[in-house]
Design a protein around this motif. Sequence first.
Motif, PDB file in Angstrom:
ATOM      1  N   GLY A  58      33.844  52.279  37.958  1.00 51.15           N
ATOM      2  CA  GLY A  58      34.601  52.992  36.952  1.00 51.15           C
ATOM      3  C   GLY A  58      35.580  52.145  36.170  1.00 51.15           C
ATOM      4  N   ARG A  59      35.584  50.828  36.394  1.00 49.24           N
ATOM      5  CA  ARG A  59      36.514  49.952  35.684  1.00 49.24           C
ATOM      6  C   ARG A  59      35.760  48.791  35.059  1.00 49.24           C
ATOM      7  N   ASP A  60      36.223  48.383  33.902  1.00 53.23           N
ATOM      8  CA  ASP A  60      35.622  47.242  33.225  1.00 53.23           C
ATOM      9  C   ASP A  60      36.234  45.945  33.736  1.00 53.23           C
TER      10      ASP A  60
END
Length: 141
Positions: A58-60
């Motif tokens: 869910g994170r870049d």
Amino acid sequence: MSIFGDQHSLPGGLVHPGEDTATALARELREELGLDTAALPDPPRLRRVQDQLTTRPGRDGVFHRLHLVHVLRVPLTVRQDLASVEIDAEDRTEVAWTDVVRAAGLHLYPDVGQALATSSGPDADAAVLLPPMTDLTCRWR
């Protein structure tokens, strides 16, 4: 708890600008647990160092941390007066005390459980550099 089971995290945090490691450790333990490291019979001892370079669901981007794992001897008389939930956590995470041998069997973040229970236990003189945490060795729960 996820479908993969519990994940246990060691207390920790970031070093503030201009702060040395010992000061940061004392501050984080005070903020998270209400623990005054000056009240301990022995100072915290650096036992493990582990680099982490992973991606997170869910994170870049890449998540990079250097984990400095200290072992503390916290007498029962001190422990009974500490917070039972993490003081600065929004979710009021439960605090569970355990010894390094039991910690080896837990899914810990950072991934140091097995390494804590090895031959250079809490009385060893030198810290050990652990293999890095990567997407191949770490699974977020």
